[in-house]
Motif scaffolding. Sequence first.
Motif, mmCIF file in Angstrom:
data_model
loop_
_atom_site.group_PDB
_atom_site.id
_atom_site.type_symbol
_atom_site.label_atom_id
_atom_site.label_comp_id
_atom_site.label_asym_id
_atom_site.label_seq_id
_atom_site.Cartn_x
_atom_site.Cartn_y
_atom_site.Cartn_z
ATOM 1 N N ASP A 132 -94.101 -13.478 69.583
ATOM 2 C CA ASP A 132 -95.509 -13.428 69.220
ATOM 3 C C ASP A 132 -96.423 -13.792 70.367
ATOM 4 N N GLY A 133 -95.870 -14.312 71.446
ATOM 5 C CA GLY A 133 -96.702 -14.666 72.583
ATOM 6 C C GLY A 133 -97.525 -15.924 72.369
ATOM 7 N N ASP A 134 -97.194 -16.711 71.316
ATOM 8 C CA ASP A 134 -98.001 -17.900 71.054
ATOM 9 C C ASP A 134 -97.234 -19.169 71.390
ATOM 10 N N GLY A 135 -96.105 -19.057 72.035
ATOM 11 C CA GLY A 135 -95.368 -20.239 72.429
ATOM 12 C C GLY A 135 -96.130 -21.004 73.498
ATOM 13 N N ALA A 136 -96.104 -22.339 73.436
ATOM 14 C CA ALA A 136 -96.873 -23.147 74.389
ATOM 15 C C ALA A 136 -95.911 -23.879 75.301
ATOM 16 N N LYS A 161 -91.768 -27.525 70.130
ATOM 17 C CA LYS A 161 -92.711 -26.861 69.236
ATOM 18 C C LYS A 161 -92.511 -25.352 69.261
ATOM 19 N N SER A 162 -92.336 -24.795 70.469
ATOM 20 C CA SER A 162 -92.106 -23.357 70.582
ATOM 21 C C SER A 162 -90.799 -22.963 69.920
ATOM 22 N N LYS A 163 -89.752 -23.768 70.086
ATOM 23 C CA LYS A 163 -88.458 -23.474 69.461
ATOM 24 C C LYS A 163 -88.564 -23.514 67.949
ATOM 25 N N ALA A 164 -89.322 -24.474 67.428
ATOM 26 C CA ALA A 164 -89.506 -24.558 65.973
ATOM 27 C C ALA A 164 -90.190 -23.305 65.443
#
Length: 535
Positions: free
Chosen positions: A62-66, A135-138
């Motif tokens: 989704d490209g929303d990983g931080a 957070k990105s992995k979750a």
Amino acid sequence: MKRLSVPAVLILSALAGCSKSAVGTSPPAYAPGESIAADGAGYDASASEDAASYEEYRSDADGDGAYAEAPADDAPAMASGSDREMTAAVEAPIMADADEAEPPPAPAEPMAVSTRAAEESARPRRSRSRRAAKKSKAKRIARRDRARDVERRRPKPEPEPTFDDQIQAGRLTAGAFDDTLNPEVLAQFAHRMQQTPGTRDVASRVSGEMTVVRVVDERGRPVHDADVRLDTDRRGARVPTGTDGRAVFFAGWDLPPDQDRQGRPTAVIRAGRESISAPIREGTINTITMPDVQGEAVRAVDIALVIDATGSMSDELEYLKVELRNIARTVDRAFPQVDQRYALVVYRDEGDDYVSRSFDFTTNLRRFEDDLGNQFAGGGGDYPEAMHTALDDAARLSWDDDAAKVVFLVADAPPHDQSMRHTMDAVDDLRAQGVAFYPVAASGVASEAEIVMRAAAAGSGGQYLFLTDDSGVGNGHAEPHIPCYEVQALRDVMIRMVHSELAGERITADSRRTVRSVGRSNDGICERRGRARAQ
């Protein structure tokens, strides 16, 4: 109230100076990727972890990983271990001397603030990266779980059509013959079939001279779908050019008797907005150049299968279904740049469960395969069948004007005698739409069916195909009344016909794929001594 000792005052002054330095002094600048030491431990050890976290971020669907990269130039300074030890050491003497010394003028609150700032800034920046990575992995795990839920709710795809798992494509064998290259062979066979009352009308159409009008542009490229009309005093026959630029005419089919003519026929040709008129010679190939027209390769093909599904076809129909499915798939793979559509017409006879069933053109190859796989042989009873009704349905299909148009008529029996003229009228309707016939004669074909199929093929610029006994499938196949041909796999022969239509020229048989040869030929023209004679 006790006074603070001189050493204590000196210590407090030193602490105040340390706090001011911690709050007001900027750290040195570091180049990206340079190791920054904290508590004696460098950040080089965490570089691989950060790189892995960044790759996880890059792969985020989704490209929303931080992923929080460690700041370089504006990062707050971190207190070293010696600073924390000194702060803890001075807190005890201050509490011990509280009853003896005057409290300093409110340095405690700034000192507490400075201590909290130092503690905040002392947190390793690596932990920020790890929190962001977690957070990105979750998020990715949550998306994966949602995708699995959707997949579980999605209906299972239908199984691929199998027809008969025991049948392998490429088993059936066939030959091919081009009567337009051997018009005298067809004329002599037609003359013979004129003696039979049932086939007299069909045979008379192709027993006379054959005339070909070939339309090309200035570079010699064939002009497809040009309207060619032969003008005479009483009527004018219209036939569009095929992908090879040819329009084929027969004297008994398209021209009035000699006594009703005045002068030589004239070809009037129209292609787009351009038109040209030129006299022609009968019985020959007339090449006419249209200087203001450009010949172009076709980029689409419409293929219709018209199949006899009566009981006499039961020995071969299951094999044909597998073969035709394989041919459609091979054509689809071999010509990916060409738009392809497939249609199906199956027929039986009057009094059966149905006379004719039609499935219009579709680009969905799977749908076409399903329609084909659902057919089975039945009915019939007598030798002739309702071919005329099936060809009427084929003429009503949604043919594309700009596409190469092909009919594979697969049958083992002729139409009824009383339907012969109706059958040829239906052929004429398809011929007027620029459809090329490639009949496939199955087992049991006798002369009556052969003359119908060969006339349809020759009049439309196609070729006559016929199954042979080399495969060992089905009943015995009648030997065709032709002097020369090569036997190959039916699949190879039919694909070669489609290739010829798309190429705009006749593709010769590959000798490496030939099972056996009958007679001798030179590029499709039979080589024989003396005058041509039908078998």
